[in-house]
Design a protein around this motif. Structure first.
Motif, PDB file in Angstrom:
ATOM      1  N   HIS A 251       0.824  -1.220   0.000  1.00 48.84           N
ATOM      2  CA  HIS A 251       0.000   0.000   0.000  1.00 48.84           C
ATOM      3  C   HIS A 251       0.857   1.270   0.000  1.00 48.84           C
ATOM      4  O   HIS A 251       0.386   2.336  -0.361  1.00 48.84           O
ATOM      5  CB  HIS A 251      -0.905   0.008   1.244  1.00 48.84           C
ATOM      6  N   MET A 252       2.113   1.140   0.413  1.00 45.79           N
ATOM      7  CA  MET A 252       2.972   2.320   0.556  1.00 45.79           C
ATOM      8  C   MET A 252       3.120   3.111  -0.754  1.00 45.79           C
ATOM      9  O   MET A 252       3.334   4.310  -0.726  1.00 45.79           O
ATOM     10  CB  MET A 252       4.369   1.896   1.045  1.00 45.79           C
ATOM     11  N   ASN A 253       3.005   2.421  -1.869  1.00 45.48           N
ATOM     12  CA  ASN A 253       3.192   3.101  -3.160  1.00 45.48           C
ATOM     13  C   ASN A 253       1.875   3.389  -3.879  1.00 45.48           C
ATOM     14  O   ASN A 253       1.884   3.828  -5.025  1.00 45.48           O
ATOM     15  CB  ASN A 253       4.093   2.249  -4.065  1.00 45.48           C
ATOM     16  N   ASP A 254       0.749   3.163  -3.211  1.00 43.31           N
ATOM     17  CA  ASP A 254      -0.546   3.344  -3.872  1.00 43.31           C
ATOM     18  C   ASP A 254      -0.886   4.834  -4.005  1.00 43.31           C
ATOM     19  O   ASP A 254      -0.515   5.648  -3.163  1.00 43.31           O
ATOM     20  CB  ASP A 254      -1.639   2.631  -3.060  1.00 43.31           C
ATOM     21  N   LYS A 255      -1.619   5.167  -5.075  1.00 43.28           N
ATOM     22  CA  LYS A 255      -1.979   6.571  -5.324  1.00 43.28           C
ATOM     23  C   LYS A 255      -2.896   7.140  -4.238  1.00 43.28           C
ATOM     24  O   LYS A 255      -2.994   8.358  -4.068  1.00 43.28           O
ATOM     25  CB  LYS A 255      -2.643   6.718  -6.709  1.00 43.28           C
ATOM     26  N   ASN A 256      -3.590   6.265  -3.514  1.00 40.92           N
ATOM     27  CA  ASN A 256      -4.498   6.725  -2.457  1.00 40.92           C
ATOM     28  C   ASN A 256      -3.793   6.949  -1.116  1.00 40.92           C
ATOM     29  O   ASN A 256      -4.439   7.250  -0.111  1.00 40.92           O
ATOM     30  CB  ASN A 256      -5.633   5.709  -2.251  1.00 40.92           C
ATOM     31  N   ILE A 257      -2.481   6.788  -1.101  1.00 39.92           N
ATOM     32  CA  ILE A 257      -1.711   6.913   0.141  1.00 39.92           C
ATOM     33  C   ILE A 257      -0.615   7.957  -0.001  1.00 39.92           C
ATOM     34  O   ILE A 257       0.083   8.008  -1.004  1.00 39.92           O
ATOM     35  CB  ILE A 257      -1.043   5.550   0.485  1.00 39.92           C
ATOM     36  N   GLU A 258      -0.501   8.825   1.014  1.00 44.22           N
ATOM     37  CA  GLU A 258       0.689   9.679   1.151  1.00 44.22           C
ATOM     38  C   GLU A 258       1.526   9.020   2.238  1.00 44.22           C
ATOM     39  O   GLU A 258       1.013   8.735   3.325  1.00 44.22           O
ATOM     40  CB  GLU A 258       0.301  11.095   1.610  1.00 44.22           C
ATOM     41  N   TYR A 259       2.793   8.806   1.971  1.00 45.23           N
ATOM     42  CA  TYR A 259       3.664   8.095   2.914  1.00 45.23           C
ATOM     43  C   TYR A 259       4.851   9.000   3.205  1.00 45.23           C
ATOM     44  O   TYR A 259       5.676   9.244   2.340  1.00 45.23           O
ATOM     45  CB  TYR A 259       4.111   6.782   2.265  1.00 45.23           C
ATOM     46  N   ILE A 260       4.900   9.550   4.440  1.00 38.89           N
ATOM     47  CA  ILE A 260       5.864  10.614   4.747  1.00 38.89           C
ATOM     48  C   ILE A 260       6.637  10.282   6.028  1.00 38.89           C
ATOM     49  O   ILE A 260       6.060   9.769   6.986  1.00 38.89           O
ATOM     50  CB  ILE A 260       5.098  11.963   4.952  1.00 38.89           C
ATOM     51  N   LYS A 261       7.931  10.574   6.032  1.00 38.87           N
ATOM     52  CA  LYS A 261       8.741  10.461   7.251  1.00 38.87           C
ATOM     53  C   LYS A 261       8.957  11.867   7.802  1.00 38.87           C
ATOM     54  O   LYS A 261       9.420  12.747   7.071  1.00 38.87           O
ATOM     55  CB  LYS A 261      10.113   9.841   6.935  1.00 38.87           C
ATOM     56  N   THR A 262       8.626  12.071   9.080  1.00 34.10           N
ATOM     57  CA  THR A 262       8.706  13.424   9.643  1.00 34.10           C
ATOM     58  C   THR A 262       8.845  13.385  11.168  1.00 34.10           C
ATOM     59  O   THR A 262       8.341  12.466  11.811  1.00 34.10           O
ATOM     60  CB  THR A 262       7.449  14.245   9.239  1.00 34.10           C
ATOM     61  N   SER A 263       9.511  14.388  11.730  1.00 32.70           N
ATOM     62  CA  SER A 263       9.689  14.432  13.192  1.00 32.70           C
ATOM     63  C   SER A 263       8.589  15.239  13.880  1.00 32.70           C
ATOM     64  O   SER A 263       8.390  15.141  15.076  1.00 32.70           O
ATOM     65  CB  SER A 263      11.053  15.046  13.525  1.00 32.70           C
ATOM     66  N   LYS A 264       7.880  16.068  13.075  1.00 34.66           N
ATOM     67  CA  LYS A 264       6.777  16.883  13.630  1.00 34.66           C
ATOM     68  C   LYS A 264       5.586  16.817  12.682  1.00 34.66           C
ATOM     69  O   LYS A 264       5.751  16.744  11.468  1.00 34.66           O
ATOM     70  CB  LYS A 264       7.199  18.353  13.754  1.00 34.66           C
ATOM     71  N   ILE A 265       4.390  16.850  13.248  1.00 28.62           N
ATOM     72  CA  ILE A 265       3.172  16.847  12.428  1.00 28.62           C
ATOM     73  C   ILE A 265       2.175  17.817  13.056  1.00 28.62           C
ATOM     74  O   ILE A 265       1.858  17.717  14.236  1.00 28.62           O
ATOM     75  CB  ILE A 265       2.517  15.431  12.381  1.00 28.62           C
ATOM     76  N   GLU A 266       1.711  18.756  12.243  1.00 32.23           N
ATOM     77  CA  GLU A 266       0.700  19.697  12.717  1.00 32.23           C
ATOM     78  C   GLU A 266      -0.579  19.449  11.923  1.00 32.23           C
ATOM     79  O   GLU A 266      -0.569  19.559  10.685  1.00 32.23           O
ATOM     80  CB  GLU A 266       1.194  21.131  12.475  1.00 32.23           C
ATOM     81  N   ILE A 267      -1.641  19.079  12.607  1.00 33.84           N
ATOM     82  CA  ILE A 267      -2.900  18.738  11.921  1.00 33.84           C
ATOM     83  C   ILE A 267      -3.931  19.836  12.172  1.00 33.84           C
ATOM     84  O   ILE A 267      -4.280  20.123  13.322  1.00 33.84           O
ATOM     85  CB  ILE A 267      -3.448  17.383  12.409  1.00 33.84           C
ATOM     86  N   GLU A 268      -4.406  20.442  11.085  1.00 31.20           N
ATOM     87  CA  GLU A 268      -5.447  21.473  11.200  1.00 31.20           C
ATOM     88  C   GLU A 268      -6.635  21.084  10.326  1.00 31.20           C
ATOM     89  O   GLU A 268      -6.523  21.056   9.092  1.00 31.20           O
ATOM     90  CB  GLU A 268      -4.920  22.828  10.709  1.00 31.20           C
ATOM     91  N   PRO A 269      -7.789  20.767  10.932  1.00 26.76           N
ATOM     92  CA  PRO A 269      -8.975  20.465  10.113  1.00 26.76           C
ATOM     93  C   PRO A 269      -9.392  21.730   9.340  1.00 26.76           C
ATOM     94  O   PRO A 269      -9.285  22.833   9.867  1.00 26.76           O
ATOM     95  CB  PRO A 269     -10.045  20.090  11.147  1.00 26.76           C
ATOM     96  N   GLN A 270      -9.827  21.550   8.113  1.00 29.90           N
ATOM     97  CA  GLN A 270     -10.281  22.676   7.297  1.00 29.90           C
ATOM     98  C   GLN A 270     -11.806  22.648   7.211  1.00 29.90           C
ATOM     99  O   GLN A 270     -12.391  22.900   6.157  1.00 29.90           O
ATOM    100  CB  GLN A 270      -9.647  22.615   5.903  1.00 29.90           C
ATOM    101  N   THR A 271     -12.443  22.316   8.316  1.00 23.67           N
ATOM    102  CA  THR A 271     -13.903  22.209   8.379  1.00 23.67           C
ATOM    103  C   THR A 271     -14.313  22.440   9.830  1.00 23.67           C
ATOM    104  O   THR A 271     -13.483  22.303  10.741  1.00 23.67           O
ATOM    105  CB  THR A 271     -14.373  20.810   7.914  1.00 23.67           C
ATOM    106  N   ASP A 272     -15.571  22.775  10.050  1.00 26.26           N
ATOM    107  CA  ASP A 272     -16.050  22.997  11.430  1.00 26.26           C
ATOM    108  C   ASP A 272     -16.299  21.690  12.155  1.00 26.26           C
ATOM    109  O   ASP A 272     -16.480  21.658  13.363  1.00 26.26           O
ATOM    110  CB  ASP A 272     -17.368  23.805  11.410  1.00 26.26           C
ATOM    111  N   LYS A 273     -16.336  20.592  11.377  1.00 33.30           N
ATOM    112  CA  LYS A 273     -16.641  19.290  11.980  1.00 33.30           C
ATOM    113  C   LYS A 273     -15.515  18.872  12.935  1.00 33.30           C
ATOM    114  O   LYS A 273     -14.346  19.044  12.639  1.00 33.30           O
ATOM    115  CB  LYS A 273     -16.805  18.236  10.866  1.00 33.30           C
ATOM    116  N   ARG A 274     -15.912  18.323  14.075  1.00 37.35           N
ATOM    117  CA  ARG A 274     -14.952  17.880  15.091  1.00 37.35           C
ATOM    118  C   ARG A 274     -14.053  16.757  14.550  1.00 37.35           C
ATOM    119  O   ARG A 274     -14.535  15.840  13.886  1.00 37.35           O
ATOM    120  CB  ARG A 274     -15.770  17.362  16.281  1.00 37.35           C
ATOM    121  N   MET A 275     -12.746  16.848  14.825  1.00 40.44           N
ATOM    122  CA  MET A 275     -11.835  15.763  14.442  1.00 40.44           C
ATOM    123  C   MET A 275     -11.178  15.215  15.702  1.00 40.44           C
ATOM    124  O   MET A 275     -10.391  15.898  16.363  1.00 40.44           O
ATOM    125  CB  MET A 275     -10.778  16.257  13.462  1.00 40.44           C
ATOM    126  N   MET A 276     -11.533  13.988  16.063  1.00 41.12           N
ATOM    127  CA  MET A 276     -11.016  13.376  17.282  1.00 41.12           C
ATOM    128  C   MET A 276      -9.656  12.731  17.014  1.00 41.12           C
ATOM    129  O   MET A 276      -9.411  12.183  15.946  1.00 41.12           O
ATOM    130  CB  MET A 276     -11.992  12.322  17.807  1.00 41.12           C
TER     131      MET A 276
END
Length: 338
Positions: A251-276
Motif C-alpha cells: 500500500h505504501m506506493n498506492d496513489k491513495n496513500i501519502e507516505y511521509i517520514k517526519t519528526s513533527k506533524i501539525e494537523i489542522e482540520p479545514q472544516t467545522d466538523k470535530r476531528m477526534m
C-alpha cells in the motif's frame, strides 16, 4: 565506599490478560533480584492515572528501572509518568494485554511474564522514540485521526479487548460505508499537505494492531514518525488498501496513500466538523494538534538480537491476518449487494 544496590519497581495491572501477572509477581521479583536489583511491586488500582502517578513517584525516588506489566494502556501510562522528567530511569515491559504493539516491536515474549522478565538479563537496550501530543500527552505506538479511526469509538470495549486496534475490522462491514474524506491541512518536515483524507496515521513502531506491514519500515529510534494519509473514502479502494497491507506493505506506493517520514506533524482540520485524535488506541483529544517525536527519549530493555532478525514469523500475526482476510471478503460481498 559500598556501591548502592540498583532498585527496580514493578508496576503491574492485576486484571490484564486473565490476571496472568497476579500469579507471577513473586517469580518476576525473584528474577529481578537474581539480576542484582532490589525489587518491589506496585499493583495498579481503579484510581485514575494510578500507573502514571506511581511511575512518576518511583522515578523521582531514584529507582533505576521501572517495569510496566500489562497491556499497551498500562505501558502508555508508565511512559507518561516518566517522559516529562529530566532524569528518566530505564524501562522494561512485561506484556500481558491482547495486541501489545510496543512489546511486539521490542520482540518481548507476550503472555509469558517469566520469559519477558528474563529479557532484562540479556542486558540489551534500545533508546526508543516517544510521541508527544498537545505538549503534555505521550504515546508509544500511534496517533490517528479521521473518520476511519473514529469508527473505533463505536466498537464495544469487549471487541476492543479481543482485537486491539483492529477492533473496528470486526464491525467494519457495518461501519465502513460511513467513512468520509474530510479536508485537512497537515504541516510536516518536508512541506504541507492540503486535501481530503479519511485517515491520518502517525506510527512510531512497525506494529499496529498486531500487523507489522502497515508501517513496515518504521524504526523505534530514528526520531521520525511514519505518517500515512489515506486519501480515499471509497469502499472498494479501502478494501484494496487492506489487501495490499496483507501482501507485505504494498500500500505504501498506492496513489491513495501519502507516505511521509517526519519528526513533527501539525494537523489542522479545514472544516467545522470535530476531528477526534486517537492516541495508542484511546481518545486523546481533538484537532488542531501538534505531534512531536522525542528522539531516543527512554531507554528500554529489548530483545535486540531478534529486532534485527525480520525473518521471524509471528503466529499471532498469522491469526490476525486470517481475521482481516475474512473481513475484506465480507466487505466485498457487502459492496456487491449495494
Amino acid at each position: 565506599m559500598m556501591k548502592t544496590q540498583k532498585r527496580a519497581r514493578l508496576i503491574y495491572n492485576p486484571s490484564s490478560g486473565q490476571e496472568i501477572m497476579k500469579k507471577n509477581v513473586a517469580d518476576v521479583l525473584d528474577i529481578l533480584e537474581s539480576y542484582g536489583f532490589e525489587a518491589s511491586a506496585f499493583q495498579t488500582t481503579i484510581e485514575k492515572h494510578s500507573a502514571r502517578n506511581e511511575a512518576e513517584r518511583a522515578a523521582k525516588a531514584g529507582f533505576d528501572l521501572i517495569i510496566a506489566a500489562g497491556g499497551d494502556g498500562t505501558i502508555n501510562e508508565v511512559v507518561s509518568g516518566i517522559a516529562p522528567l529530566k532524569k528518566r530511569p530505564k524501562m522494561a515491559i512485561i506484556p500481558t494485554g491482547t495486541t501489545n504493539d510496543f512489546a511486539r516491536a521490542l520482540k518481548i515474549p507476550r503472555g509469558n511474564p517469566i520469559e519477558a522478565a528474563r529479557i532484562i538479563g540479556k542486558n540489551q537496550t534500545i533508546q526508543s522514540d516517544i510521541g508527544r501530543a498537545y505538549g503534555d500527552k505521550y504515546f508509544i505506538n500511534i496517533a490517528a485521526a479521521g473518520t476511519m479511526t473514529e469508527l473505533t469509538y463505536s466498537v464495544p470495549s469487549q471487541l476492543k479487548t479481543i482485537f486491539g486496534y483492529l477492533a473496528y475490522l470486526a464491525k467494519g462491514v457495518e461501519l465502513l460505508p460511513r467513512v468520509q474524506a474530510v479536508p485537512v491541512k497537515i504541516k510536516h518536515d518536508n512541506g504541507v499537505f492540503e486535501g481530503d483524507v479519511s485517515m491520518i496515521f502517525a506510527a512510531i513502531t512497525n506494529s499496529v494492531g498486531g500487523f507489522e506491514t502497515i508501517a513496515p519500515d518504521a524504526k523505534l529510534d530514528d526520531g521520525l514518525f511514519t505518517l500515512l494519509l489515506v486519501k480515499t473514502a471509497n469502499l472498494f479502494d479501502i478494501v484494496g488498501l487492506i489487501r495490499m497491507v496483507l501482501q507485505g506493505g504494498k500500500h505504501m506506493n498506492d496513489k491513495n496513500i501519502e507516505y511521509i517520514k517526519t519528526s513533527k506533524i501539525e494537523i489542522e482540520p479545514q472544516t467545522d466538523k470535530r476531528m477526534m485524535i486517537n492516541l495508542d488506541g484511546e481518545y486523546g483529544g481533538d484537532a488542531p494538534i501538534l505531534l512531536e517525536n522525542l528522539k531516543n527519549h527512554i531507554e528500554f530493555y529489548a530483545n535486540v538480537d531478534e529486532i534485527s532478525d525480520s525473518a521471524l514469523v509471528d503466529t499471532q500475526e498469522l491469526e490476525l491476518e486470517e481475521i482481516a482476510q475474512k473481513f475484506s471478503h465480507e466487505v466485498e460481498e457487502l459492496s456487491e449487494h449495494e
